[in-house]
Design an enzyme around this catalytic site. Structure first.
Site, mmCIF file in Angstrom:
data_model
loop_
_atom_site.group_PDB
_atom_site.id
_atom_site.type_symbol
_atom_site.label_atom_id
_atom_site.label_comp_id
_atom_site.label_asym_id
_atom_site.label_seq_id
_atom_site.Cartn_x
_atom_site.Cartn_y
_atom_site.Cartn_z
ATOM 1 N N ARG A 41 -1.280 22.001 -22.784
ATOM 2 C CA ARG A 41 -2.702 22.201 -23.122
ATOM 3 C C ARG A 41 -3.527 21.794 -21.910
ATOM 4 O O ARG A 41 -3.375 20.683 -21.398
ATOM 5 C CB ARG A 41 -3.054 21.335 -24.336
ATOM 6 N N ASP A 46 -11.894 23.845 -23.456
ATOM 7 C CA ASP A 46 -11.639 24.441 -24.764
ATOM 8 C C ASP A 46 -12.031 25.910 -24.689
ATOM 9 O O ASP A 46 -13.196 26.240 -24.447
ATOM 10 C CB ASP A 46 -12.455 23.719 -25.840
ATOM 11 N N GLU A 49 -10.551 30.785 -29.479
ATOM 12 C CA GLU A 49 -9.244 31.020 -30.079
ATOM 13 C C GLU A 49 -8.858 32.496 -30.001
ATOM 14 O O GLU A 49 -9.708 33.375 -29.848
ATOM 15 C CB GLU A 49 -9.246 30.552 -31.532
ATOM 16 N N ARG A 93 1.988 18.795 -27.541
ATOM 17 C CA ARG A 93 1.826 19.492 -26.260
ATOM 18 C C ARG A 93 1.461 18.498 -25.160
ATOM 19 O O ARG A 93 0.744 17.528 -25.394
ATOM 20 C CB ARG A 93 0.726 20.555 -26.354
#
Length: 227
Positions: A41, A46, A49, A93
């Site tokens: 990650r 961010d 999605e 992750r």
């Protein structure tokens, strides 16, 4: 006289930092890559999605999550990626700063408007975000929902939940492994006869798909469900 804590550190040494993870990277989404079966990650950012949509400068919907993943994959190309671990997240992750030819991929994704600074965990890329916003790069050219808000609404079954148009499994073709994208953006494949297979629906509009083999699913970035 030396204090006990000093002598303890002297004897045991300081904790070793995790070794960098180096290799060719496959892109799972706009903030996740896989190197030699290790899911990583990207620290401090961010991205939208996989199933998330945004509006462009004209107000038209587009798959901004898919665009972010493609942008990262194209930018990396065939270059070797080096990831420096910072932490491990709740999904197991590795959280890391990743570079291709010494260029910070995390910063590039934010600067180009394919991701935002993840202020909840770090302010390292806030300046990159301000640059993208001022130049109206990527998602900043139109309007979008914060990815963390989008995930929260989807988990709650709100208006950003999975669309109603669903693709039927193509069992006739022999490709009956269901590739599903979870509420948290994880790509999971389900084999016939497993626990969640019958209740899983494949939504091609959300980026989900059917696979003909486990190897094909893994190569595309999908993983087996946790037991």
């Amino acid at each position: 006289m030396r204090s006990w804590p000093y002598l303890f550190v002297l004897l045991l040494g300081t904790p070793a930092l995790a070794d960098p993870i180096v290799g060719r990277a496959s892109v799972t989404d706009g903030d996740t890559v896989v190197i030699r079966e290790t899911r990583i990650r990207l620290h401090g950012i961010d991205a939208p999605e996989s199933a998330q949509t945004c509006k462009d400068a004209t107000g038209k919907d587009y798959r901004c999550g898919q665009a972010a993943a493609l942008a990262l994959a194209d930018h990396i190309g065939k270059r070797v990626v080096t990831c420096e671990p910072r932490d491990t997240d709740r999904y197991g992750r590795v959280v890391a700063v990743c570079r291709a030819e010494s260029k910070d991929l995390n910063a590039w994704m934010v600067r180009e408007g394919h991701a935002i600074a993840y202020r909840r965990y770090s302010e390292e890329y806030v300046n990159s975000e301000l640059t993208a916003k001022s130049l109206r790069h990527g998602i900043w050219a139109g309007t979008f929902q914060d990815p963390s808000d989008w995930r929260r609404e989807k988990r709650a079954g709100g208006e950003h939940s999975r669309p109603e148009t669903l693709a039927a499994p193509t069992k006739a073709s022999g490709c009956n492994i269901k590739g599903n994208i979870s509420a948290g953006g994880e790509r999971i494949y389900h084999l016939p006869g497993t626990r969640d297979y019958d209740r899983t629906r494949v939504n091609d509009r959300a980026g989900e798909r059917m696979f003909c083999s486990v190897d094909e699913a893994k190569a595309a970035g999908w993983c087996a469900p946790r037991s």
